[in-house]
Design an enzyme around this catalytic site. Structure first.
Site, PDB file in Angstrom:
ATOM      1  N   GLY A 178       0.779  -1.244   0.000  1.00 33.52           N
ATOM      2  CA  GLY A 178       0.000   0.000   0.000  1.00 33.52           C
ATOM      3  C   GLY A 178       0.805   1.284   0.000  1.00 33.52           C
ATOM      4  O   GLY A 178       0.382   2.293  -0.545  1.00 33.52           O
ATOM      5  N   GLU A 214       4.196   4.348   5.836  1.00 37.16           N
ATOM      6  CA  GLU A 214       2.991   3.533   5.662  1.00 37.16           C
ATOM      7  C   GLU A 214       1.909   4.384   5.013  1.00 37.16           C
ATOM      8  O   GLU A 214       1.878   5.606   5.181  1.00 37.16           O
ATOM      9  CB  GLU A 214       2.567   3.028   7.054  1.00 37.16           C
ATOM     10  CG  GLU A 214       1.321   2.186   7.121  1.00 37.16           C
ATOM     11  CD  GLU A 214       1.405   0.836   6.423  1.00 37.16           C
ATOM     12  OE1 GLU A 214       1.760   0.830   5.237  1.00 37.16           O
ATOM     13  OE2 GLU A 214       1.068  -0.183   7.052  1.00 37.16           O
ATOM     14  N   ASP A 215       1.031   3.732   4.251  1.00 34.85           N
ATOM     15  CA  ASP A 215      -0.048   4.462   3.592  1.00 34.85           C
ATOM     16  C   ASP A 215      -1.029   5.041   4.608  1.00 34.85           C
ATOM     17  O   ASP A 215      -1.396   6.204   4.546  1.00 34.85           O
ATOM     18  CB  ASP A 215      -0.790   3.556   2.582  1.00 34.85           C
ATOM     19  CG  ASP A 215      -1.169   2.185   3.148  1.00 34.85           C
ATOM     20  OD1 ASP A 215      -0.947   1.941   4.351  1.00 34.85           O
ATOM     21  OD2 ASP A 215      -1.691   1.357   2.381  1.00 34.85           O
ATOM     22  N   ASP A 225      -4.623   2.986  10.824  1.00 37.60           N
ATOM     23  CA  ASP A 225      -6.041   2.775  11.076  1.00 37.60           C
ATOM     24  C   ASP A 225      -6.205   2.249  12.507  1.00 37.60           C
ATOM     25  O   ASP A 225      -6.202   3.018  13.459  1.00 37.60           O
ATOM     26  CB  ASP A 225      -6.559   1.810   9.993  1.00 37.60           C
ATOM     27  CG  ASP A 225      -8.060   1.573  10.046  1.00 37.60           C
ATOM     28  OD1 ASP A 225      -8.771   2.370  10.667  1.00 37.60           O
ATOM     29  OD2 ASP A 225      -8.522   0.581   9.456  1.00 37.60           O
ATOM     30  N   THR A 226      -6.318   0.923  12.670  1.00 40.39           N
ATOM     31  CA  THR A 226      -6.412   0.391  14.033  1.00 40.39           C
ATOM     32  C   THR A 226      -5.079   0.554  14.769  1.00 40.39           C
ATOM     33  O   THR A 226      -5.052   0.589  15.998  1.00 40.39           O
ATOM     34  CB  THR A 226      -6.754  -1.116  14.016  1.00 40.39           C
ATOM     35  OG1 THR A 226      -5.704  -1.822  13.358  1.00 40.39           O
ATOM     36  CG2 THR A 226      -8.080  -1.378  13.339  1.00 40.39           C
ATOM     37  N   LEU A 256       1.144  -1.293  12.331  1.00 39.70           N
ATOM     38  CA  LEU A 256       2.353  -0.540  12.656  1.00 39.70           C
ATOM     39  C   LEU A 256       2.910  -0.875  14.028  1.00 39.70           C
ATOM     40  O   LEU A 256       4.134  -0.895  14.211  1.00 39.70           O
ATOM     41  CB  LEU A 256       2.091   0.967  12.527  1.00 39.70           C
ATOM     42  CG  LEU A 256       2.220   1.492  11.102  1.00 39.70           C
ATOM     43  CD1 LEU A 256       1.821   2.968  11.036  1.00 39.70           C
ATOM     44  CD2 LEU A 256       3.643   1.325  10.571  1.00 39.70           C
ATOM     45  N   PHE A 275     -13.589   3.958   4.570  1.00 40.34           N
ATOM     46  CA  PHE A 275     -12.675   3.158   3.758  1.00 40.34           C
ATOM     47  C   PHE A 275     -12.304   3.940   2.501  1.00 40.34           C
ATOM     48  O   PHE A 275     -13.187   4.337   1.733  1.00 40.34           O
ATOM     49  CB  PHE A 275     -13.319   1.817   3.388  1.00 40.34           C
ATOM     50  CG  PHE A 275     -12.342   0.858   2.800  1.00 40.34           C
ATOM     51  CD1 PHE A 275     -11.474   0.136   3.605  1.00 40.34           C
ATOM     52  CD2 PHE A 275     -12.272   0.677   1.424  1.00 40.34           C
ATOM     53  CE1 PHE A 275     -10.550  -0.744   3.056  1.00 40.34           C
ATOM     54  CE2 PHE A 275     -11.362  -0.207   0.863  1.00 40.34           C
ATOM     55  CZ  PHE A 275     -10.498  -0.916   1.682  1.00 40.34           C
ATOM     56  N   ARG A 290      -5.136   0.580  -6.823  1.00 43.77           N
ATOM     57  CA  ARG A 290      -3.920   1.154  -6.231  1.00 43.77           C
ATOM     58  C   ARG A 290      -3.343   2.240  -7.129  1.00 43.77           C
ATOM     59  O   ARG A 290      -2.640   3.128  -6.670  1.00 43.77           O
ATOM     60  CB  ARG A 290      -2.849   0.068  -6.034  1.00 43.77           C
ATOM     61  CG  ARG A 290      -3.186  -0.955  -4.961  1.00 43.77           C
ATOM     62  CD  ARG A 290      -1.940  -1.775  -4.632  1.00 43.77           C
ATOM     63  NE  ARG A 290      -2.234  -3.002  -3.922  1.00 43.77           N
ATOM     64  CZ  ARG A 290      -2.371  -3.105  -2.601  1.00 43.77           C
ATOM     65  NH1 ARG A 290      -2.271  -2.047  -1.845  1.00 43.77           N
ATOM     66  NH2 ARG A 290      -2.619  -4.270  -2.045  1.00 43.77           N
TER      67      ARG A 290
HETATM   68  P1  5GP Z   1      -4.161  -0.969  10.713  1.00 37.55           P
HETATM   69  O1  5GP Z   1      -3.352  -2.166  11.107  1.00 37.55           O
HETATM   70  O2  5GP Z   1      -3.635   0.332  11.230  1.00 37.55           O
HETATM   71  O3  5GP Z   1      -5.613  -1.171  11.028  1.00 37.55           O
HETATM   72  O4  5GP Z   1      -4.199  -0.913   9.150  1.00 37.55           O
HETATM   73  C1  5GP Z   1      -3.140  -0.736   8.358  1.00 37.55           C
HETATM   74  C2  5GP Z   1      -3.412  -1.318   6.994  1.00 37.55           C
HETATM   75  O5  5GP Z   1      -4.802  -1.550   6.764  1.00 37.55           O
HETATM   76  C3  5GP Z   1      -2.995  -0.332   5.943  1.00 37.55           C
HETATM   77  O6  5GP Z   1      -1.656  -0.504   5.600  1.00 37.55           O
HETATM   78  C4  5GP Z   1      -3.935  -0.663   4.799  1.00 37.55           C
HETATM   79  O7  5GP Z   1      -3.376  -1.675   4.018  1.00 37.55           O
HETATM   80  C5  5GP Z   1      -5.184  -1.179   5.471  1.00 37.55           C
HETATM   81  N1  5GP Z   1      -6.226  -0.145   5.568  1.00 37.55           N
HETATM   82  C6  5GP Z   1      -6.653   0.505   6.661  1.00 37.55           C
HETATM   83  N2  5GP Z   1      -7.603   1.394   6.369  1.00 37.55           N
HETATM   84  C7  5GP Z   1      -7.778   1.315   5.030  1.00 37.55           C
HETATM   85  C8  5GP Z   1      -8.607   2.018   4.101  1.00 37.55           C
HETATM   86  O8  5GP Z   1      -9.387   2.921   4.417  1.00 37.55           O
HETATM   87  N3  5GP Z   1      -8.477   1.648   2.801  1.00 37.55           N
HETATM   88  C9  5GP Z   1      -7.642   0.670   2.366  1.00 37.55           C
HETATM   89  N4  5GP Z   1      -7.617   0.388   1.080  1.00 37.55           N
HETATM   90  N5  5GP Z   1      -6.837   0.003   3.216  1.00 37.55           N
HETATM   91  C10 5GP Z   1      -6.899   0.334   4.520  1.00 37.55           C
END
Ligand code: 5GP
Length: 173
Positions: free
Chosen positions: A40, A95-96, A99-100, A104, A149, A162
Protein backbone atom coordinates in the site's frame (compact mmCIF):
# COMPACT_ATOMS: atom_id res chain seq x y z
CA UNK A 1 -19.36 1.11 -7.99
CA UNK A 2 -18.67 4.86 -8.02
CA UNK A 3 -15.54 6.68 -6.93
CA UNK A 4 -15.85 9.99 -5.12
CA UNK A 5 -12.67 12.10 -4.99
CA UNK A 6 -11.61 12.71 -1.40
CA UNK A 7 -8.05 14.08 -1.75
CA UNK A 8 -6.95 15.30 -5.18
CA UNK A 9 -3.63 14.39 -6.80
CA UNK A 10 -2.50 18.03 -6.47
CA UNK A 11 -3.27 18.18 -2.72
CA UNK A 12 -1.43 14.90 -2.21
CA UNK A 13 1.69 16.19 -3.98
CA UNK A 14 1.67 19.41 -1.92
CA UNK A 15 1.47 17.35 1.27
CA UNK A 16 4.20 14.95 0.11
CA UNK A 17 6.53 17.92 -0.49
CA UNK A 18 5.77 19.25 3.03
CA UNK A 19 6.41 15.87 4.64
CA UNK A 20 9.64 15.41 2.66
CA UNK A 21 10.92 18.74 3.92
CA UNK A 22 9.99 17.95 7.56
CA UNK A 23 11.73 14.57 7.34
CA UNK A 24 14.79 16.15 5.69
CA UNK A 25 14.99 18.60 8.59
CA UNK A 26 14.64 15.80 11.11
CA UNK A 27 17.35 13.65 9.49
CA UNK A 28 19.84 16.44 8.74
CA UNK A 29 23.07 14.87 7.46
CA UNK A 30 22.65 11.59 9.29
CA UNK A 31 22.57 8.28 7.45
CA UNK A 32 19.09 6.87 7.56
CA UNK A 33 16.99 4.06 6.18
CA UNK A 34 13.59 4.77 4.67
CA UNK A 35 11.44 1.64 4.96
CA UNK A 36 8.19 1.01 3.08
CA UNK A 37 5.61 -1.52 4.13
CA UNK A 38 4.40 -3.18 0.89
CA UNK A 39 2.23 -2.90 -0.99
CA UNK A 40 0.00 0.00 0.00
CA UNK A 41 2.75 2.51 0.78
CA UNK A 42 4.75 2.02 -2.39
CA UNK A 43 3.35 4.97 -4.37
CA UNK A 44 3.51 7.37 -1.42
CA UNK A 45 7.02 6.10 -0.60
CA UNK A 46 8.39 6.62 -4.10
CA UNK A 47 7.00 10.16 -4.31
CA UNK A 48 8.21 10.95 -0.78
CA UNK A 49 11.82 9.84 -1.23
CA UNK A 50 12.07 11.66 -4.57
CA UNK A 51 10.84 14.85 -2.91
CA UNK A 52 13.48 14.55 -0.16
CA UNK A 53 16.75 16.48 -0.52
CA UNK A 54 18.85 14.15 1.65
CA UNK A 55 21.36 12.12 -0.36
CA UNK A 56 22.28 10.07 2.68
CA UNK A 57 19.30 7.72 2.76
CA UNK A 58 18.99 4.09 1.76
CA UNK A 59 15.73 2.25 1.16
CA UNK A 60 14.34 -1.10 2.18
CA UNK A 61 11.01 -2.92 2.14
CA UNK A 62 9.03 -5.28 4.27
CA UNK A 63 5.60 -6.66 3.85
CA UNK A 64 2.81 -7.69 6.14
CA UNK A 65 -0.50 -9.43 5.83
CA UNK A 66 -3.39 -8.29 7.93
CA UNK A 67 -6.40 -7.64 5.76
CA UNK A 68 -8.93 -9.80 3.94
CA UNK A 69 -11.01 -7.50 1.71
CA UNK A 70 -12.09 -4.49 3.73
CA UNK A 71 -12.16 -6.16 7.16
CA UNK A 72 -9.21 -6.29 9.53
CA UNK A 73 -8.51 -9.87 10.62
CA UNK A 74 -6.78 -8.74 13.79
CA UNK A 75 -3.63 -10.72 13.07
CA UNK A 76 -0.50 -9.30 11.50
CA UNK A 77 2.25 -11.40 9.96
CA UNK A 78 5.58 -10.26 8.49
CA UNK A 79 5.66 -11.94 5.07
CA UNK A 80 8.82 -10.26 3.77
CA UNK A 81 11.68 -9.16 6.00
CA UNK A 82 14.20 -6.35 5.50
CA UNK A 83 17.20 -7.11 3.31
CA UNK A 84 19.66 -4.70 4.94
CA UNK A 85 21.34 -4.35 8.29
CA UNK A 86 19.72 -1.35 10.01
CA UNK A 87 21.28 -1.88 13.45
CA UNK A 88 22.24 1.43 15.05
CA UNK A 89 20.73 3.49 12.23
CA UNK A 90 17.95 6.06 12.13
CA UNK A 91 14.85 4.62 10.47
CA UNK A 92 11.71 6.21 9.03
CA UNK A 93 8.96 3.66 8.54
CA UNK A 94 6.58 4.76 5.80
CA UNK A 95 2.99 3.53 5.66
CA UNK A 96 -0.05 4.46 3.59
CA UNK A 97 -2.53 4.64 6.46
CA UNK A 98 -2.67 4.30 10.23
CA UNK A 99 -6.04 2.78 11.08
CA UNK A 100 -6.41 0.39 14.03
CA UNK A 101 -2.64 0.68 14.62
CA UNK A 102 -2.28 -3.12 14.79
CA UNK A 103 -0.04 -3.33 11.72
CA UNK A 104 2.35 -0.54 12.66
CA UNK A 105 2.60 -1.50 16.31
CA UNK A 106 3.48 -5.06 15.27
CA UNK A 107 6.09 -3.80 12.77
CA UNK A 108 7.55 -1.36 15.31
CA UNK A 109 7.94 -4.12 17.89
CA UNK A 110 9.45 -6.46 15.31
CA UNK A 111 11.91 -3.90 13.93
CA UNK A 112 13.03 -2.74 17.38
CA UNK A 113 13.42 -6.27 18.80
CA UNK A 114 14.92 -8.03 15.80
CA UNK A 115 16.75 -5.30 13.87
CA UNK A 116 17.72 -2.91 16.68
CA UNK A 117 17.90 0.45 14.90
CA UNK A 118 19.01 3.57 16.80
CA UNK A 119 15.60 5.15 16.37
CA UNK A 120 12.38 4.56 14.41
CA UNK A 121 9.95 7.28 13.37
CA UNK A 122 6.63 6.61 11.65
CA UNK A 123 5.44 8.56 8.60
CA UNK A 124 1.90 7.97 7.31
CA UNK A 125 0.04 9.70 4.52
CA UNK A 126 -3.34 9.12 6.19
CA UNK A 127 -4.37 8.80 9.83
CA UNK A 128 -7.77 7.48 10.99
CA UNK A 129 -7.50 8.06 14.76
CA UNK A 130 -11.18 7.21 15.37
CA UNK A 131 -10.54 3.54 14.64
CA UNK A 132 -7.45 3.02 16.80
CA UNK A 133 -7.29 -0.28 18.77
CA UNK A 134 -3.82 0.21 20.26
CA UNK A 135 -2.09 3.27 21.61
CA UNK A 136 0.06 4.49 18.74
CA UNK A 137 0.61 7.75 16.93
CA UNK A 138 2.66 8.63 13.87
CA UNK A 139 5.49 11.17 14.00
CA UNK A 140 4.78 12.58 10.53
CA UNK A 141 1.16 12.64 9.30
CA UNK A 142 -0.16 13.83 5.93
CA UNK A 143 -3.93 13.99 6.41
CA UNK A 144 -6.15 13.05 9.35
CA UNK A 145 -9.35 11.55 7.94
CA UNK A 146 -12.71 10.23 9.09
CA UNK A 147 -13.30 6.57 9.75
CA UNK A 148 -14.16 5.73 6.12
CA UNK A 149 -12.68 3.16 3.76
CA UNK A 150 -10.56 4.97 1.17
CA UNK A 151 -8.83 3.78 -2.00
CA UNK A 152 -6.23 4.99 -4.50
CA UNK A 153 -2.67 6.30 -4.38
CA UNK A 154 -1.52 2.84 -3.27
CA UNK A 155 -4.56 1.90 -1.21
CA UNK A 156 -6.47 -1.02 -2.68
CA UNK A 157 -10.00 -2.23 -3.14
CA UNK A 158 -9.61 -6.01 -3.26
CA UNK A 159 -6.12 -5.42 -4.75
CA UNK A 160 -7.43 -3.06 -7.42
CA UNK A 161 -7.45 0.77 -7.66
CA UNK A 162 -3.92 1.15 -6.23
CA UNK A 163 -3.00 3.08 -9.39
CA UNK A 164 -5.59 5.84 -8.94
CA UNK A 165 -3.55 9.07 -8.75
CA UNK A 166 -5.91 10.48 -6.08
CA UNK A 167 -7.62 9.21 -2.94
CA UNK A 168 -11.31 8.33 -3.20
CA UNK A 169 -14.25 6.89 -1.37
CA UNK A 170 -15.92 3.90 -2.94
CA UNK A 171 -19.67 4.23 -3.23
CA UNK A 172 -21.30 0.83 -3.66
CA UNK A 173 -24.30 0.95 -6.03
P1 5GP B 1 -4.16 -0.97 10.71
O1 5GP B 1 -3.35 -2.17 11.11
O2 5GP B 1 -3.64 0.33 11.23
O3 5GP B 1 -5.61 -1.17 11.03
O4 5GP B 1 -4.20 -0.91 9.15
C1 5GP B 1 -3.14 -0.74 8.36
C2 5GP B 1 -3.41 -1.32 6.99
O5 5GP B 1 -4.80 -1.55 6.76
C3 5GP B 1 -3.00 -0.33 5.94
O6 5GP B 1 -1.66 -0.50 5.60
C4 5GP B 1 -3.93 -0.66 4.80
O7 5GP B 1 -3.38 -1.67 4.02
C5 5GP B 1 -5.18 -1.18 5.47
N1 5GP B 1 -6.23 -0.15 5.57
C6 5GP B 1 -6.65 0.51 6.66
N2 5GP B 1 -7.60 1.39 6.37
C7 5GP B 1 -7.78 1.31 5.03
C8 5GP B 1 -8.61 2.02 4.10
O8 5GP B 1 -9.39 2.92 4.42
N3 5GP B 1 -8.48 1.65 2.80
C9 5GP B 1 -7.64 0.67 2.37
N4 5GP B 1 -7.62 0.39 1.08
N5 5GP B 1 -6.84 0.00 3.22
C10 5GP B 1 -6.90 0.33 4.52
Amino acid sequence: MKLQTYISAGKIQEKVAELASVIDNYLGDSEAVMIANLKGSVIFFSDLIRAMKSRNITTDFLSTESYAGTEHTGTVKITRDLSMDIAGKKVVLVEDILDTGLTLSHIMRYIRDIHQPADVKICVLLDKPANRKVELSADFVGFTIKNEFVVGYGLDYYEKLRNLPYIAWVEEE
